[in-house]
Design a protein around this motif. Sequence first.
Motif, PDB file in Angstrom:
ATOM      1  N   ASP A 183      73.279  -0.678  91.866  1.00  0.00           N
ATOM      2  CA  ASP A 183      71.943  -1.267  91.889  1.00  0.00           C
ATOM      3  C   ASP A 183      71.200  -0.834  90.629  1.00  0.00           C
ATOM      4  OD1 ASP A 183      69.427  -2.209  92.421  1.00  0.00           O
ATOM      5  OD2 ASP A 183      68.997  -0.806  94.045  1.00  0.00           O
ATOM      6  N   TYR A 189      68.621  -3.979  96.023  1.00  0.00           N
ATOM      7  CA  TYR A 189      69.378  -5.231  96.053  1.00  0.00           C
ATOM      8  C   TYR A 189      70.379  -5.259  94.900  1.00  0.00           C
ATOM      9  CZ  TYR A 189      65.971  -6.626  92.467  1.00  0.00           C
ATOM     10  OH  TYR A 189      65.191  -6.668  91.335  1.00  0.00           O
ATOM     11  N   LEU A 190      71.364  -6.143  95.014  1.00  0.00           N
ATOM     12  CA  LEU A 190      72.371  -6.309  93.971  1.00  0.00           C
ATOM     13  C   LEU A 190      72.275  -7.702  93.379  1.00  0.00           C
ATOM     14  CD1 LEU A 190      75.578  -4.664  95.522  1.00  0.00           C
ATOM     15  CD2 LEU A 190      73.851  -3.626  94.050  1.00  0.00           C
ATOM     16  N   ARG A 191      72.308  -7.785  92.080  1.00  0.00           N
ATOM     17  CA  ARG A 191      72.400  -9.071  91.404  1.00  0.00           C
ATOM     18  C   ARG A 191      73.861  -9.506  91.371  1.00  0.00           C
ATOM     19  NH1 ARG A 191      69.913  -7.123  85.890  1.00  0.00           N
ATOM     20  NH2 ARG A 191      71.623  -5.673  86.318  1.00  0.00           N
ATOM     21  N   GLU A 192      74.087 -10.718  90.940  1.00  0.00           N
ATOM     22  CA  GLU A 192      75.460 -11.226  90.926  1.00  0.00           C
ATOM     23  C   GLU A 192      76.357 -10.376  90.042  1.00  0.00           C
ATOM     24  OE1 GLU A 192      77.738 -15.548  90.465  1.00  0.00           O
ATOM     25  OE2 GLU A 192      75.554 -15.413  90.460  1.00  0.00           O
ATOM     26  N   ASP A 194      75.973  -7.229  89.327  1.00  0.00           N
ATOM     27  CA  ASP A 194      76.158  -5.924  89.972  1.00  0.00           C
ATOM     28  C   ASP A 194      77.287  -5.991  91.004  1.00  0.00           C
ATOM     29  OD1 ASP A 194      73.954  -5.051  88.522  1.00  0.00           O
ATOM     30  OD2 ASP A 194      72.554  -5.508  90.138  1.00  0.00           O
ATOM     31  N   ASP A 233      72.218 -15.388 100.259  1.00  0.00           N
ATOM     32  CA  ASP A 233      71.133 -15.716  99.339  1.00  0.00           C
ATOM     33  C   ASP A 233      70.796 -17.202  99.464  1.00  0.00           C
ATOM     34  OD1 ASP A 233      69.239 -15.564  97.309  1.00  0.00           O
ATOM     35  OD2 ASP A 233      70.712 -15.917  95.725  1.00  0.00           O
ATOM     36  N   LYS A 239      69.914 -12.570  93.935  1.00  0.00           N
ATOM     37  CA  LYS A 239      70.080 -11.173  94.340  1.00  0.00           C
ATOM     38  C   LYS A 239      70.176 -11.097  95.863  1.00  0.00           C
ATOM     39  CE  LYS A 239      65.067 -10.525  94.041  1.00  0.00           C
ATOM     40  NZ  LYS A 239      63.973  -9.848  93.326  1.00  0.00           N
ATOM     41  N   LYS A 241      69.970  -8.279  99.263  1.00  0.00           N
ATOM     42  CA  LYS A 241      69.619  -6.943  99.735  1.00  0.00           C
ATOM     43  C   LYS A 241      70.880  -6.184 100.143  1.00  0.00           C
ATOM     44  CE  LYS A 241      65.004  -7.926 101.596  1.00  0.00           C
ATOM     45  NZ  LYS A 241      64.189  -7.940 102.840  1.00  0.00           N
TER      46      LYS A 241
END
Length: 390
Positions: A183, A189-192, A194, A233, A239, A241
Amino acid sequence: MATEKDAFWSDILKRRLANSQKDERSEEENKAEETELFTKYYTEWKGGDDKEKSYKNIPRFYYRLPAEDEVLLQKLREESRAVFLQRKSRELLDNEELQNLWFLLDKHQVPPVSGEEAMISYEAYLQVGEKAGPKCKKFFTARVYAKLLHSDPYGRISIMQFFNYVMRKVWLHQTRIGLSLYDVAGQGYLRESDLENYILELIPTLPQLDGLEKSFYSFYVCTAVRKFFFFLDPLRTGKIKIQDILACSFLDDLLELRDEELSKESQESNWFSAPSALRVYGQYLNLDKDHNGMLSKEELSRYGTATLTSVFLDRVFQECLTYDGEMDYKTYLDFVLALENRKEPAALQYIFKLLDMENKGYLNVFSLNYFFRVSTAHPSHTSTLNTLLH
């Protein structure tokens, strides 16, 4: 008489004004003094100096994120997060401590055995909690015991169920810490990108993926990540959670690939398995007749049993992200996930958007007739549309 008194006071005021010293301050100084006095009295009137007000005791709860050019603050934040996650990791039970907990539970089991399961009473449960150590204290509460208490006539709980509960909790916290390391924003949250990094580094730890060639890793990661983002999403914010990732079953399916003896049937039904990823990517390559890495409307029309109508395909290419009128692999994955999971809310939303031609948020007679008219003219397409609507 009144007139004489008025004249008397008038003379006194005139003399006082004549004898008073002339104010030599500038206009700016007078305005500054006026502003200062106004601020002082207004603040007192509003109660700003009242130290007993509750809002004075509210602790600070918002800290802005450091800007990109604030390198030192960025590094400080990253380091503090890393230290925090390390501390949380040390609070978890390790394998030796889990094994010791099992021995204590087994030693304190209370007869008679219920079926084939060893049971433990509340008194023995508290004794184990005292001996198990400080790390285990949070598991030995009345609340946890009540959650696991079912229909035992002696008011006992299953030792195995309790131990599985502890194992599950430990696994969830371990996984959350592991995900939090990726993160980058530190916002939960994580982005794509990540999640892509997380899965890419996870591949070597999954024995069921040992047969994958490294050249296929990027396509496998794309295939895996797409399922998370398609279902978790729905607003396409880019992103997800971390809590949502832990709450769904996708991570369980992915980590199931650690099992070296996973059956063939389980692999085929698992989207994250090597056979499944190769199947989806192989279908994409077979549809790509001109080998340009993209799918045109004509190429996609051969998907499945080639029963998709031109009207439906037109809507797919109108609503979905395309590049010069052609579909890339990510968009194709969304299409496949929607058609293979039609009962899921995210898939229903995807299909509904295609059928809602006028973007009204509901299906009217015109929209339904538009699709059914083509299906009636081409009976081979009817089954596909019926499947979409049901």
